[in-house]
Design a protein around this motif. Structure first.
Motif, short mmCIF file in Angstrom:
data_model
loop_
_atom_site.label_atom_id
_atom_site.label_comp_id
_atom_site.label_asym_id
_atom_site.label_seq_id
_atom_site.Cartn_x
_atom_site.Cartn_y
_atom_site.Cartn_z
N ASN A 192 -8.98 -9.29 -2.70
CA ASN A 192 -8.01 -8.48 -3.44
C ASN A 192 -6.66 -8.40 -2.72
O ASN A 192 -5.86 -7.51 -3.01
CB ASN A 192 -8.53 -7.04 -3.61
CG ASN A 192 -9.54 -6.94 -4.74
OD1 ASN A 192 -9.46 -7.71 -5.70
ND2 ASN A 192 -10.47 -6.02 -4.62
N ARG A 195 -3.50 -7.74 -4.54
CA ARG A 195 -3.45 -6.58 -5.42
C ARG A 195 -3.03 -5.29 -4.69
O ARG A 195 -3.33 -4.19 -5.13
CB ARG A 195 -4.81 -6.37 -6.07
CG ARG A 195 -5.26 -7.54 -6.93
CD ARG A 195 -6.65 -7.33 -7.48
NE ARG A 195 -6.69 -6.26 -8.48
CZ ARG A 195 -7.83 -5.75 -8.96
NH1 ARG A 195 -8.99 -6.18 -8.52
NH2 ARG A 195 -7.78 -4.79 -9.87
N GLU A 231 -0.71 -3.00 -6.87
CA GLU A 231 -1.45 -2.50 -8.04
C GLU A 231 -2.45 -1.40 -7.66
O GLU A 231 -2.46 -0.32 -8.27
CB GLU A 231 -2.20 -3.69 -8.66
CG GLU A 231 -3.07 -3.33 -9.84
CD GLU A 231 -4.15 -4.41 -10.12
OE1 GLU A 231 -4.21 -5.42 -9.38
OE2 GLU A 231 -4.95 -4.19 -11.04
#
Ligand code: B1M
Lengths: 295, 230
Positions: free
Chosen positions: A79, A82, A85
């Motif tokens: 991840n 990310r 986010e």
């Protein structure tokens, strides 16, 4: 005056923070080795419910679900792209709960360790870690946190990188805790008094101890911190709810809400200003602490 | 593989190994590497150097870490010094005398990044004559299974240092069973928060409290497996 110090002053220098996030997530079905931060996007309802339960129990500070939200830790779950986010989502969820609370509640952006060992002991360059923390901090600030809580640190080099990284991304206040879980030092060997001096030199004035080996050990550590701290430093204590035990195919912590209520009274008597709890604690523990403190 | 017992070595060699242990304790990598070369020049076998110099030294490091005399930076420096010496010994261990006694796959389970202890176990298994596939950290069930199949391994070693990741070992064991591999593979587990009861609970074959026990256990396992096959 900075928002965190202002908040402390308005609350007679004693506020109740929250308890564990990971423990609550595992209870809600997060699998062993799973990524807690993914739930900020996949199960925002669960995250929101946990924050709400802490607010209902009496928490005046809630901590966004971003402990492992730096790119190095997110990389374990593929991840790493990310960061923005997942941190943004987490900050917004906590913000929403705080803004609808019946009293003033601050949101802490949680900044946990990178898991990397810095050069020369390890291979990771301090600049890389600093950049990772800056990236995380920018997203947390954008999502609306009130301050940053650097947590569970064991190496002074890494705290330094975290403080520098955060400062390069945001002007919000920074608080920091280290974990003294290895013979009353951090696993890298840092003693409480050493931590106080180093953090203070970095410009941190809200600092303390978290996680560790339960309330009894924290008591001795906080005593050391209190003895070493300059007058203008505020102390944080966030103990685990006892020690982890394995039973019926799962891990549980053996510290009851009563044990934590007793811990709360001891911490206040030692001069702690921001009191919370760590692994194994639940809203039930925080409620017992609030009641014991008569807040 | 039986090395000469330490007590039976000539005095100069004993002293050499004791110095080497001290250097390892201090994390003096260059000195440890030099002492390794020196011992080889004197005709010492790689197994003996590993046992009397490196493993014996790491033993002291481990004990002092447990007692709060050393902390992680010192353990890491010592482990790095051992690793550097192992780079020299590894090829010799495989090419010379030490017969291959089995194949093992080892890794730290998913979500967990602690690898110091696991790497020690891997190095010592190599030293004992195992062919070791070290999968590193944060290893999921798929990766364990793929490596076990590829290497046709006898032993699976799993390490976990966190109470939040140790249950993942059960997940891997379940997958072994599901895929029909469980009977073929002996599962050994270790890591500071584990205990024998936990190992039994999740259906592992053996718990190993430290690297020395991991070596003993793995050796015994191979004897038993050999017996069963032959
Ligand atoms: C067959 O297979 C086998 C057989 C035997 C096996 C085996 C497998 N694996 C091990 N063995 C056995 O043989 C080995 C050699 O004799 C032995 O291995 P050990 O690993 O036990 O021993 C090593 C030689 C030396 N020991 C170690 O290397 C572990 C030492 C301690 C201090 C430790 C270290 C070093 C680290 N850590 Co971490 N760390 C701690 C540890 C505290 C402690 N006192 O144990 C522990 C494990 N850490 C802890 C924590 C909480 C964490 N750590 C973290 C991170 C780190 C560092 C990266 C800083 C670093 C690891 C560096 C690295 N590359 O491995 C984080 C986790 C990250 C993650 N997701 O994994 C983090 C979550 C901290 C944080 N807040 O981020 C605690 C776990 C609490 C718990 N019970 O769950 C902890 C017990 C410290 C504490 N007292 O609270 C045996 O157990």
């Amino acid at each position: 005056m900075d928002k965190l110090l202002d908040f402390l002053t308005r609350n007679q220098n004693f506020v109740l923070a929250d308890g564990a996030m990971g423990t609550m997530l595992h209870a809600a079905g997060l699998t062993s080795g799973g990524a807690p931060e993914e739930w900020n996007v996949e199960r925002p309802d669960v995250i929101k419910g946990i924050h709400q339960a802490y607010v209902d129990a009496g928490s005046q500070i809630i901590t966004a679900n971003t402990f492992g939200g730096n790119r190095f830790r997110l990389m374990l779950h593929n991840n790493e792209s990310r960061v923005r986010e997942l941190n943004l989502a987490a900050a917004r969820i906590a913000r929403e709960v705080a803004d609808t609370a019946p009293r003033e509640v601050l949101v802490a952006g949680d900044v946990g360790p990178s898991g990397e060992i810095l050069f020369p002991l390890g291979t990771r360059q301090p600049e890389e870690v600093r950049d990772a923390f800056a990236e995380q901090a920018a997203a947390l600030a954008e999502g609306g946190v009130d301050f940053f809580l650097i947590e569970t640190m064991s190496a002074l080099e890494e705290v330094t990188a975290a403080v520098e990284g955060i400062k390069s991304a945001s002007d919000l206040p920074i608080a920091a805790t280290m974990t003294f879980d290895t013979h009353f030092r951090t696993m890298m060997g840092v003693k409480p008094a050493q931590a106080v001096n180093a953090l203070y030199d970095l410009g941190i004035v809200v600092m303390g101890a978290n996680c560790g080996n339960g309330p009894d050990e924290i008591e001795r550590i906080v005593t050391d911190l209190a003895a070493a701290k300059p007058a203008n430093v505020y102390l944080i204590a966030q103990s685990n709810a006892g020690l982890p035990k394995w039973k019926d195919k799962q891990v549980y912590y053996d510290g009851s809400p009563e044990v934590m209520a007793d811990y709360a009274l001891k911490m206040r008597a030692l001069g702690v200003n921001v009191l919370g709890a760590c692994c194994g604690s639940t809203p039930e523990h925080i409620r017992a602490m609030r009641e014991a403190l008569g807040l | 593989m039986t090395e000469t017992r330490f007590a039976d070595l000539p005095a100069e060699l004993q002293e050499h190994y004791l110095n080497m242990q001290d250097d390892l304790y201090d994390g003096a990598k260059d000195e440890v590497v030099e002492a390794t070369r020196q011992a080889l020049e004197w005709g010492q076998g790689p197994g003996a150097i590993l046992a009397h110099g490196l493993v014996a030294g790491m033993d002291i490091v481990g004990k002092d870490f447990g007692a709060g005399i050393l902390f992680v930076p010192e353990v890491l420096r010592a482990a790095n010094a051992m690793k550097a010496a192992m780079e020299i010994l590894r090829p010799l261990l495989t090419e010379t005398g030490v017969p291959k006694i089995g194949t093992a796959v080892i890794g730290t389970v998913k979500g967990d990044i602690h690898d110091i202890g696991k790497n020690l176990v891997a190095m010592m298994w190599e030293g004992a004559g195992f062919e070791v596939r070290n999968l590193g950290i944060n290893v999921d069930a798929d990766k364990f299974l793929a490596a076990l199949r590829e290497t046709n391994a006898d032993i699976l070693g799993m390490s976990a240092l966190l109470t939040t990741t140790m249950p993942y070992m059960a997940t891997v064991i379940e997958r072994l069973t599901e895929e029909g591999l469980r009977d073929r593979i002996t599962v050994l587990v270790g890591g500071a928060p584990l205990n024998p009861a936990f190992a039994e609970d999740i259906g592992a074959d053996h718990y190993c409290k430290d690297a020395a026990e991991a070596v003993d256990t793995a050796r015994k396992v191979m004897q038993l497996r050999g017996g069963a096959r032959g």
